[in-house]
Design a protein around this motif. Structure first.
Motif, PDB file in Angstrom:
ATOM      1  N   LEU A  67       0.892  -1.155  -0.226  1.00 32.62           N
ATOM      2  CA  LEU A  67       0.161   0.115  -0.021  1.00 32.62           C
ATOM      3  C   LEU A  67       0.956   1.180   0.232  1.00 32.62           C
ATOM      4  O   LEU A  67       0.580   1.911  -0.660  1.00 32.62           O
ATOM      5  CB  LEU A  67      -0.849  -0.045   1.359  1.00 32.62           C
ATOM      6  CG  LEU A  67      -1.945   1.219   1.267  1.00 32.62           C
ATOM      7  CD1 LEU A  67      -2.903   1.183   0.000  1.00 32.62           C
ATOM      8  CD2 LEU A  67      -2.752   0.981   2.711  1.00 32.62           C
ATOM      9  N   ALA A  68       1.898   1.496   0.822  1.00 28.38           N
ATOM     10  CA  ALA A  68       2.756   2.379   0.893  1.00 28.38           C
ATOM     11  C   ALA A  68       3.306   2.618  -0.559  1.00 28.38           C
ATOM     12  O   ALA A  68       3.699   3.941  -0.669  1.00 28.38           O
ATOM     13  CB  ALA A  68       3.873   2.147   1.893  1.00 28.38           C
ATOM     14  N   GLN A  69       3.967   1.673  -1.169  1.00 22.90           N
ATOM     15  CA  GLN A  69       4.445   2.003  -2.309  1.00 22.90           C
ATOM     16  C   GLN A  69       3.701   2.411  -3.419  1.00 22.90           C
ATOM     17  O   GLN A  69       3.870   3.175  -4.502  1.00 22.90           O
ATOM     18  CB  GLN A  69       5.070   0.451  -2.987  1.00 22.90           C
ATOM     19  CG  GLN A  69       6.287   0.085  -2.173  1.00 22.90           C
ATOM     20  CD  GLN A  69       6.996  -1.134  -2.265  1.00 22.90           C
ATOM     21  OE1 GLN A  69       6.535  -2.085  -3.277  1.00 22.90           O
ATOM     22  NE2 GLN A  69       8.043  -1.495  -1.871  1.00 22.90           N
ATOM     23  N   GLN A  70       2.216   1.925  -3.373  1.00 25.30           N
ATOM     24  CA  GLN A  70       1.117   1.942  -4.566  1.00 25.30           C
ATOM     25  C   GLN A  70       0.599   3.379  -4.470  1.00 25.30           C
ATOM     26  O   GLN A  70       0.162   3.963  -5.277  1.00 25.30           O
ATOM     27  CB  GLN A  70       0.397   0.862  -4.687  1.00 25.30           C
ATOM     28  CG  GLN A  70       0.917  -0.394  -5.230  1.00 25.30           C
ATOM     29  CD  GLN A  70      -0.280  -1.443  -5.358  1.00 25.30           C
ATOM     30  OE1 GLN A  70      -1.293  -1.361  -4.893  1.00 25.30           O
ATOM     31  NE2 GLN A  70       0.130  -2.696  -5.833  1.00 25.30           N
ATOM     32  N   ARG A  71       0.444   3.827  -2.886  1.00 20.90           N
ATOM     33  CA  ARG A  71      -0.622   4.976  -2.739  1.00 20.90           C
ATOM     34  C   ARG A  71       0.336   5.723  -1.836  1.00 20.90           C
ATOM     35  O   ARG A  71       0.017   5.732  -0.698  1.00 20.90           O
ATOM     36  CB  ARG A  71      -1.896   4.434  -2.044  1.00 20.90           C
ATOM     37  CG  ARG A  71      -2.537   3.700  -3.048  1.00 20.90           C
ATOM     38  CD  ARG A  71      -3.172   4.496  -4.422  1.00 20.90           C
ATOM     39  NE  ARG A  71      -3.558   5.878  -3.960  1.00 20.90           N
ATOM     40  CZ  ARG A  71      -5.171   5.933  -3.845  1.00 20.90           C
ATOM     41  NH1 ARG A  71      -5.839   5.078  -4.275  1.00 20.90           N
ATOM     42  NH2 ARG A  71      -5.442   7.322  -3.731  1.00 20.90           N
ATOM     43  N   ARG A  72       1.371   6.348  -2.314  1.00 18.14           N
ATOM     44  CA  ARG A  72       1.839   7.577  -1.377  1.00 18.14           C
ATOM     45  C   ARG A  72       1.072   8.638  -0.988  1.00 18.14           C
ATOM     46  O   ARG A  72       1.588   9.542  -0.056  1.00 18.14           O
ATOM     47  CB  ARG A  72       3.254   8.198  -2.275  1.00 18.14           C
ATOM     48  CG  ARG A  72       3.903   6.878  -2.702  1.00 18.14           C
ATOM     49  CD  ARG A  72       5.355   7.509  -3.254  1.00 18.14           C
ATOM     50  NE  ARG A  72       6.304   6.379  -3.669  1.00 18.14           N
ATOM     51  CZ  ARG A  72       7.055   5.693  -3.015  1.00 18.14           C
ATOM     52  NH1 ARG A  72       7.221   6.241  -1.716  1.00 18.14           N
ATOM     53  NH2 ARG A  72       7.668   4.720  -3.437  1.00 18.14           N
ATOM     54  N   ASP A  73      -0.132   8.780  -1.491  1.00 16.46           N
ATOM     55  CA  ASP A  73      -0.991   9.856  -0.997  1.00 16.46           C
ATOM     56  C   ASP A  73      -1.880   9.506   0.096  1.00 16.46           C
ATOM     57  O   ASP A  73      -2.740  10.127   0.501  1.00 16.46           O
ATOM     58  CB  ASP A  73      -1.860  10.591  -2.140  1.00 16.46           C
ATOM     59  CG  ASP A  73      -2.548   9.262  -2.839  1.00 16.46           C
ATOM     60  OD1 ASP A  73      -2.303   8.094  -2.523  1.00 16.46           O
ATOM     61  OD2 ASP A  73      -3.384   9.675  -3.884  1.00 16.46           O
ATOM     62  N   VAL A  74      -1.660   8.263   0.568  1.00 12.08           N
ATOM     63  CA  VAL A  74      -2.417   7.514   1.697  1.00 12.08           C
ATOM     64  C   VAL A  74      -1.589   7.536   2.760  1.00 12.08           C
ATOM     65  O   VAL A  74      -0.414   6.813   2.613  1.00 12.08           O
ATOM     66  CB  VAL A  74      -3.189   6.410   1.251  1.00 12.08           C
ATOM     67  CG1 VAL A  74      -3.819   5.587   2.484  1.00 12.08           C
ATOM     68  CG2 VAL A  74      -4.268   6.671   0.156  1.00 12.08           C
ATOM     69  N   ALA A  75      -1.966   7.781   4.199  1.00 11.53           N
ATOM     70  CA  ALA A  75      -1.245   7.518   5.218  1.00 11.53           C
ATOM     71  C   ALA A  75      -1.712   5.989   5.845  1.00 11.53           C
ATOM     72  O   ALA A  75      -2.950   5.698   5.996  1.00 11.53           O
ATOM     73  CB  ALA A  75      -1.501   8.635   6.300  1.00 11.53           C
ATOM     74  N   VAL A  76      -0.423   5.378   6.353  1.00 14.46           N
ATOM     75  CA  VAL A  76      -0.838   4.226   6.957  1.00 14.46           C
ATOM     76  C   VAL A  76      -0.479   3.978   7.962  1.00 14.46           C
ATOM     77  O   VAL A  76       0.699   4.540   8.660  1.00 14.46           O
ATOM     78  CB  VAL A  76      -0.174   2.873   6.208  1.00 14.46           C
ATOM     79  CG1 VAL A  76      -0.824   1.438   6.581  1.00 14.46           C
ATOM     80  CG2 VAL A  76      -0.784   2.942   4.673  1.00 14.46           C
ATOM     81  N   VAL A  77      -1.158   3.575   8.986  1.00 13.08           N
ATOM     82  CA  VAL A  77      -0.960   3.334  10.728  1.00 13.08           C
ATOM     83  C   VAL A  77      -1.119   1.832  10.871  1.00 13.08           C
ATOM     84  O   VAL A  77      -2.307   1.322  10.678  1.00 13.08           O
ATOM     85  CB  VAL A  77      -1.923   4.356  11.467  1.00 13.08           C
ATOM     86  CG1 VAL A  77      -1.450   4.043  12.851  1.00 13.08           C
ATOM     87  CG2 VAL A  77      -1.804   5.852  11.187  1.00 13.08           C
ATOM     88  N   VAL A  78       0.015   1.494  11.614  1.00  8.07           N
ATOM     89  CA  VAL A  78      -0.319   0.087  12.199  1.00  8.07           C
ATOM     90  C   VAL A  78      -0.773  -0.222  13.523  1.00  8.07           C
ATOM     91  O   VAL A  78       0.021   0.589  14.404  1.00  8.07           O
ATOM     92  CB  VAL A  78       1.186  -0.508  12.127  1.00  8.07           C
ATOM     93  CG1 VAL A  78       1.134  -2.170  12.568  1.00  8.07           C
ATOM     94  CG2 VAL A  78       1.212  -0.903  10.487  1.00  8.07           C
ATOM     95  N   LEU A  79      -1.539  -0.790  13.952  1.00  7.99           N
ATOM     96  CA  LEU A  79      -2.212  -1.101  15.256  1.00  7.99           C
ATOM     97  C   LEU A  79      -1.537  -2.495  15.884  1.00  7.99           C
ATOM     98  O   LEU A  79      -1.778  -3.595  15.250  1.00  7.99           O
ATOM     99  CB  LEU A  79      -3.506  -1.090  15.217  1.00  7.99           C
ATOM    100  CG  LEU A  79      -4.255   0.248  14.624  1.00  7.99           C
ATOM    101  CD1 LEU A  79      -5.644  -0.053  14.218  1.00  7.99           C
ATOM    102  CD2 LEU A  79      -4.206   1.276  15.852  1.00  7.99           C
TER     103      LEU A  79
END
Length: 222
Positions: A67-79
């Motif tokens: 996801l981080a590689q394909q969508r740099r315009d989206v923030a990812v947070v791990v829980l």
């Protein structure tokens, strides 16, 4: 919270409420948040969204990296239900912008969202210290001309005190106890520090103030 969308990823085939995620606290933080499976997430995302990925999701690390590689315009947070530094490093290395306890209180979840949405990085104090230690090693071998000097003269005396304490790895609560002020006041001062020094998160602040160079003294309080 118009325009801000949040997606909590459930396991394959899971129907909400999924047992692998904390719907009550997460939904208290983001009342308009949505559940999503990984399969449906890809077609739903748009720029500016925040995706929350529990480590209980099978293959979470590969999913976050993809996801981080394909969508740099989206923030990812791990829980994580049991946060620890090694897992946090794996999450950040995969491309997550945040790593936080699965059962964090709603106020903290909203603070995490605010930081990562503005391009910052959120991690626990111990993990931040490990990141700083690695960064300092790199800085120690960098040419002196490549290093920046933190000009604390733009800060008030109290803001400079907060900045130094945070750069030393202290949490907002620890800073509040050290300076005999409230956590709310610490947060307000820290926001001013970030804005005045042009940094986005605690890691950048710590690197700016610990590059081995003497910092310019802050102006005195009126």
């Amino acid at each position: 919270m118009s325009g801000k969308r949040h997606f909590l990823v459930a396991g394959p085939g899971a129907a909400p409420p999924a047992p692998s995620a904390p719907p009550e606290r997460w939904l208290q933080a983001f009342a308009d948040g949505q559940w999503s499976t990984w399969a449906t997430l890809q077609a739903t995302l748009r720029a500016g969204d925040t995706v929350w990925v529990p480590v209980t999701l099978p293959g979470w690390e590969a999913r976050v990296r993809e996801l981080a590689q394909q969508r740099r315009d989206v923030a990812v947070v791990v829980l994580s239900p049991v946060p620890h530094d090694d897992e946090g490093l794996r999450a950040l290395n995969a491309g997550a912008r945040g790593y936080v306890h699965l059962l964090a209180v709603p106020a903290m979840l909203r603070e995490v969202e605010h930081v990562v949405r503005h391009g910052g990085l959120w991690a626990g104090p111990e993990l931040v210290q490990r990141l700083l230690a690695a960064a300092r090693t790199v800085l120690a071998h960098a040419p002196a001309a490549a290093r920046s000097v933190a000009d604390l003269s733009v800060l008030s005396e109290r803001e400079a005190q907060v900045a130094r304490a945070v750069a030393a790895g202290k949490s907002n609560r620890e800073v509040a106890e050290q300076l005999f002020i409230s956590e709310r006041t610490v947060k307000a001062h820290l926001g001013q520090v970030f804005a005045k020094l042009g940094v986005r998160d605690r890691v950048q602040l710590a690197l700016l103030l610990t590059d081995g160079q003497p910092a310019t003294e802050p102006k005195a309080l009126p």
